[in-house]
Design an enzyme around this catalytic site. Structure first.
Site, PDB file in Angstrom:
ATOM      1  N   LYS A   1       1.110  -1.282   0.093  1.00 30.58           N
ATOM      2  CA  LYS A   1      -0.120  -0.073  -0.028  1.00 30.58           C
ATOM      3  C   LYS A   1       0.825   1.187   0.040  1.00 30.58           C
ATOM      4  O   LYS A   1       0.722   2.229  -0.854  1.00 30.58           O
ATOM      5  CB  LYS A   1      -0.774  -0.169   1.193  1.00 30.58           C
ATOM      6  CG  LYS A   1      -1.875   1.061   1.222  1.00 30.58           C
ATOM      7  CD  LYS A   1      -1.431   2.093   2.083  1.00 30.58           C
ATOM      8  CE  LYS A   1      -2.377   3.290   2.104  1.00 30.58           C
ATOM      9  NZ  LYS A   1      -2.102   4.627   2.668  1.00 30.58           N
TER      10      LYS A   1
ATOM     11  N   THR B   1      -4.159   8.575   2.098  1.00 27.35           N
ATOM     12  CA  THR B   1      -4.464   8.562   3.521  1.00 27.35           C
ATOM     13  C   THR B   1      -5.137   7.483   3.975  1.00 27.35           C
ATOM     14  O   THR B   1      -5.138   7.107   5.323  1.00 27.35           O
ATOM     15  CB  THR B   1      -5.331  10.108   3.800  1.00 27.35           C
ATOM     16  OG1 THR B   1      -4.538  11.027   3.122  1.00 27.35           O
ATOM     17  CG2 THR B   1      -5.642  10.284   5.133  1.00 27.35           C
ATOM     18  N   VAL B   2      -6.125   7.045   3.222  1.00 29.15           N
ATOM     19  CA  VAL B   2      -7.021   5.804   3.787  1.00 29.15           C
ATOM     20  C   VAL B   2      -6.377   4.495   3.866  1.00 29.15           C
ATOM     21  O   VAL B   2      -5.078   4.232   3.263  1.00 29.15           O
ATOM     22  CB  VAL B   2      -8.099   5.709   2.364  1.00 29.15           C
ATOM     23  CG1 VAL B   2      -8.708   4.408   2.808  1.00 29.15           C
ATOM     24  CG2 VAL B   2      -8.995   6.914   2.372  1.00 29.15           C
ATOM     25  N   GLU B   3      -6.630   3.714   4.950  1.00 34.27           N
ATOM     26  CA  GLU B   3      -6.255   2.810   5.517  1.00 34.27           C
ATOM     27  C   GLU B   3      -4.833   3.061   5.900  1.00 34.27           C
ATOM     28  O   GLU B   3      -3.841   2.134   5.879  1.00 34.27           O
ATOM     29  CB  GLU B   3      -6.060   1.596   4.236  1.00 34.27           C
ATOM     30  CG  GLU B   3      -7.462   1.135   3.690  1.00 34.27           C
ATOM     31  CD  GLU B   3      -8.109   0.322   4.636  1.00 34.27           C
ATOM     32  OE1 GLU B   3      -7.740  -0.421   5.654  1.00 34.27           O
ATOM     33  OE2 GLU B   3      -9.442   0.310   4.715  1.00 34.27           O
ATOM     34  N   GLY B   4      -4.770   3.890   6.649  1.00 33.01           N
ATOM     35  CA  GLY B   4      -3.534   4.396   7.355  1.00 33.01           C
ATOM     36  C   GLY B   4      -2.779   5.179   6.638  1.00 33.01           C
ATOM     37  O   GLY B   4      -2.200   4.867   5.494  1.00 33.01           O
TER      38      GLY B   4
END
Length: 200
Positions: free
Chosen positions: A24, A67-70
């Site tokens: 990611k 930003t999403v998922e950490g």
């Protein structure tokens, strides 16, 4: 290569949370870099709204992916290396368990001895693999680079053991933890390239 390797790991019914974080982090960071450089290339066409602007949507959406998922800064500074160390070190979880028990001094001392022994073994591997790489021929490209990756992995394992001497301070030393994360991530990417080369 990294995505194909990760897909093969998932197809093998494994659930690698640290590799998920690495993927990611690197996919979104490289995506951001690509979009930013693309905006530089297309110039004014990138900021003019309309149906012909093929980059505006990506440019606006990139911060969401980051930003999403950490958030990537959190993933790099804390999750990749910190979680990876806890999950992969053969003695660290046992030492944490001995601490949780409260008065298990014998268990704690045994695990400290195991960690020190493990560090010395990793130091030995680091030194011997350095010597071994010098003898490798470049005629077998895969074996040559695999020997280098093995040497780097041994170096990293020893450095990670040294990092354990910081104890809980490693979490607050986010800059150092982030550097460890960079090395771990690049080791994964390097091994993914070797795997992809062997498959194709």
């Amino acid at each position: 290569a990294a995505q194909s390797f990760f897909d093969a790991i998932l197809a093998d019914k494994q659930k690698p949370p640290v590799l998920s974080a690495i993927m990611k982090l690197h996919c979104t960071e490289r995506g951001r870099q690509s979009v930013n450089e693309s905006m530089d290339i297309i110039g004014g066409a990138g900021i003019s709204k309309g149906p012909s602007n093929f980059l505006a949507g990506l440019y606006v959406g990139m911060p969401i992916a980051i930003t999403v998922e950490g958030a990537n800064v959190l993933t790099r500074s804390l999750i990749s290396f910190g979680q990876g160390l806890n999950r992969s070190h053969p003695h660290l979880l046992n030492m944490i368990e001995a601490i949780r028990k409260g008065n298990d001094l014998k268990g704690f001392n045994a695990e400290v001895s195991n960690i020190l022994r493990h560090a010395m073994v990793n130091l030995g591997r680091s030194l011997t693999r350095f010597a071994g790489v010098q003898l490798k021929s470049k005629s077998d490209v895969s074996a040559y680079y695999e020997a280098h990756m093995s040497r780097l992995a041994a170096n990293f394992a020893f450095c990670a053991d040294v990092g354990l001497s910081l104890g809980g301070g490693l979490k607050t030393a986010e800059f150092l933890s982030a550097r460890y994360s960079d090395v771990l991530s690049n080791l994964y990417l390097g091994y993914a390239c070797l795997w992809y080369h062997a498959q194709n």
